[in-house]
Design an enzyme around this catalytic site. Structure first.
Site, mmCIF file in Angstrom:
data_model
loop_
_atom_site.group_PDB
_atom_site.id
_atom_site.type_symbol
_atom_site.label_atom_id
_atom_site.label_comp_id
_atom_site.label_asym_id
_atom_site.label_seq_id
_atom_site.Cartn_x
_atom_site.Cartn_y
_atom_site.Cartn_z
ATOM 1 N N ARG A 47 -22.607 -13.100 3.062
ATOM 2 C CA ARG A 47 -21.520 -12.982 4.044
ATOM 3 C C ARG A 47 -22.029 -12.184 5.244
ATOM 4 O O ARG A 47 -22.916 -12.681 5.916
ATOM 5 C CB ARG A 47 -20.268 -12.394 3.426
ATOM 6 N N GLY A 48 -21.494 -11.022 5.504
ATOM 7 C CA GLY A 48 -21.956 -10.300 6.686
ATOM 8 C C GLY A 48 -21.388 -10.957 7.924
ATOM 9 O O GLY A 48 -21.516 -10.470 9.028
ATOM 10 N N CYS A 49 -20.746 -12.092 7.727
ATOM 11 C CA CYS A 49 -20.307 -12.889 8.868
ATOM 12 C C CYS A 49 -18.799 -13.017 8.850
ATOM 13 O O CYS A 49 -18.272 -14.069 8.503
ATOM 14 C CB CYS A 49 -20.903 -14.278 8.805
ATOM 15 N N VAL A 50 -18.079 -11.945 9.176
ATOM 16 C CA VAL A 50 -16.615 -12.029 9.182
ATOM 17 C C VAL A 50 -16.033 -11.456 10.462
ATOM 18 O O VAL A 50 -16.736 -10.775 11.183
ATOM 19 C CB VAL A 50 -15.992 -11.305 7.977
ATOM 20 N N THR A 95 -18.383 -16.609 13.592
ATOM 21 C CA THR A 95 -18.718 -16.576 12.171
ATOM 22 C C THR A 95 -18.153 -17.750 11.380
ATOM 23 O O THR A 95 -18.758 -18.188 10.427
ATOM 24 C CB THR A 95 -18.179 -15.279 11.552
#
Ligand SMILES: Cc1cc2nc3c(=O)[nH]c(=O)nc-3n(C[C@H](O)[C@H](O)[C@H](O)COP(=O)(O)OP(=O)(O)OC[C@H]3O[C@@H](n4cnc5c(N)ncnc54)[C@H](O)[C@@H]3O)c2cc1C
Lengths: 413, 104
Positions: free
Chosen positions: B101-104, A198
């Site tokens: 986001r959604g990307c952590v 990510t």
């Protein structure tokens, strides 16, 4: 008598029960934990089961053993929360009233959310390892797999332990190499992200390792459905990825009762204030662990760091004082990279994972974003730490808030 | 944070060129942003962009593809046709919102 009701007796619920039992007067406060079953699974261990490194039995213990005296455990499935009446209703219609509620029911893989995933090929050529049953079935398949095209796949983010799919891929490469069959296996990593991970710097490091290990990367892939007959993943933009053996991370979602109770977002996560974990719009509901929508990794380490601060906040809050221990999103994840080595990443809401040493600057013993044997041993020791120190709230040598000490920051001229 | 001059007006952008100030966005600007990434806006595009613009102040973050489909009612497959390859990123870029986001 006041009642603190904790929904979920997993990592977060158990830690909170242990810490708050020490802080809340027994004559004044009852603490009750609800869980649907008695088996507490050490989930990080699931990663190792498919390769025969851990046996399923090594990873399960009775929940009750980790709850202190003075905490009641109720077994039953939660059907809904009725926040306007401060009560929780179980599937068998039992009713539990509360003064304060902690939602700690985590997140779980949902294969039903992708068309074609569940079906005749489920647990045959289509596998997952996020549940212990899934990891065990995959171990059986891998034990006599003859090789072919293995696709490791993530349906969508966020998922718990976002590094686990990469770790699985590294371990698979090592497993096939040790069995002298790596040349008969094609490894493919398929992700909805635009790279291996990510965050940009970690993504570059981890992407580099995939390449070194001869794993091809298929990025920006949003799966629409699985064609189980043709053994193919099909994306929304009509790309196709064929597989002989698929190891997928199904969509992760919070518990359905959260949505039924009007407390969840579109993935059933409870919207909270990201520094105090108080549910938005409520004054007596908190969400801890994977169940909340905080923008950091869903990981046991995050639950641990945040609950260390939450403990003080909760005491302040019930006495009408402001909550001052603000959480920064600190996450710390070991990344098993195969062949007896591992990596470590340490980050928070604002700082992405950087290279360096942890927890002591310059010394370590752990290396950030670089492979080392110490990192691997850190990961393997963690199972003992989890059962013996973490769950019951004993002192640990890590600080809850992230520190920049020991991190290497690139200075742009 | 840097500024860029788009269509004659100075706006704040991040390193990837996403607008960082919700209120600096205009419909004219969206046309230019879309053109930058090779998209010509049709009514169908506008419906999606308007949903994202309305959803953002309510949620405090940019809608993901999943939310655009479940809450906004748009067909995911169409989103991939309208904003090819990286719809989440492209939609946010044109709507003048941060990358979802959604990307952590
Ligand atoms: C393969 C894998 C590897 C991982 N590796 C790591 C790692 O290396 N490091 C790390 O920090 N983290 C890791 N994690 C993540 C870590 O396990 C979780 O983040 C952590 O367990 C979250 O704790 P929790 O209490 O929020 O949820 P959980 O521990 O999942 O607990 C939720 C509890 O709620 C109960 N429950 C749910 N719904 C209901 C209902 N309707 N009624 C009654 N009870 C209900 C469940 O039975 C469960 O006991 C890994 C996870 C997986 C799957």
């Amino acid at each position: 008598m006041k009642r603190l009701l904790i929904l979920g007796g997993g990592t977060a619920g158990t830690m909170a029960a242990n810490r708050l039992r020490k802080r809340l007067d027994r004559a004044e406060w009852e603490i009750t934990v609800v869980d649907q079953n008695e088996a507490h699974v050490y989930q990080p261990g699931n990663l190792f089961v498919p390769f025969g490194i851990y046996e399923p039995n090594d990873l399960v213990k009775p929940r009750r053993r980790f709850l202190p005296e003075g905490v009641e455990l109720v077994l039953g499935e939660i059907d809904r929360v009725e926040p306007e009446d401060n009560r929780v209703v179980l599937a068998d219609e039992r009713v539990l009233a509360y003064d304060y509620l902690i939602i700690a029911t985590g997140t779980s893989p949902r294969p039903d959310q992708t068309p074609g995933m569940l079906g005749p090929q489920w647990r045959k050529s289509i596998h997952e390892f996020y549940t212990l049953e899934g990891a065990t079935a995959l171990a059986d398949t891998l034990a006599d797999w003859q090789g072919g095209r293995m696709v490791v796949h993530i349906v969508d983010m966020p998922i718990k332990c976002p590094v686990a799919p990469l770790e699985f891929t590294f371990l698979a490469d090592a497993f096939f190499t040790e069995r002298a069959m790596r040349d008969r296996v094609e490894l493919v990593f398929v992700t909805p992200l635009d790279g291996a991970f990510t965050k940009p710097i970690a993504s570059k490091h981890l992407g580099g390792i995939l390449e070194e290990r001869g794993v091809s990367l298929e990025s920006d892939f949003m799966v629409e459905r699985i064609d189980a007959d043709a053994k193919t993943l099909v994306s929304f933009d009509e790309r196709e990825v064929p597989f002989d053996l698929l190891v997928t991370i199904p969509l992760n979602m919070g518990a359905d009762y959260v949505a039924r109770s009007g407390l969840g977002d579109d993935l059933n996560y409870v919207p909270v204030d990201k520094q105090t974990l108080l549910a938005k719009g409520y004054d007596n509901i908190f969400a801890l662990g994977d169940a909340s929508d905080i923008p950091t990794s869903k990981a046991g380490s995050v639950a641990h760091f945040s609950i260390e601060l939450f403990e003080d906040n909760f005491i302040s809050h019930i006495h009408g004082r402001p909550m001052t221990k603000l959480f920064d999103g600190h996450a710390n994840c070991f990344i098993e990279s195969g062949h007896g080595k591992g990596m470590l990443i340490d980050f928070n809401y604002d700082t992405e994972p950087l290279p360096g040493k942890y927890p002591l600057p310059g010394f370590g013993p752990f290396s950030l974003l670089r492979e080392s044997e110490a990192n691997h041993w850190g990961k393997m020791t963690f199972r003992w730490v989890y059962w013996n120190l973490l769950l019951t709230g004993k002192e640990m040598p890590f600080e809850p808030l992230m520190s920049m000490a020991g991190k290497e920051v690139e200075v742009h001229a | 944070m840097t500024t860029a001059t788009i269509n004659g007006s100075e706006v704040h952008v991040d390193a990837e060129g996403f607008l960082t100030d919700y209120d600096e966005w205009t419909e004219e600007l969206a046309q230019v942003l879309a053109a930058n990434i090779g998209i010509e806006l049709t009514d169908e595009h506008w419906d999606v962009i308007r949903f994202l613009r309305e959803d953002f102040p309510r949620q405090g973050e940019t809608a993901t593809i999943r939310r655009t489909s479940t809450v906004g009612g748009f067909d995911t497959k169409r989103l991939f046709v309208l904003f090819p390859k990286k719809p989440a990123k492209k939609m946010a870029y044109i709507a003048g919102l941060p990358k979802p986001r959604g990307c952590v």
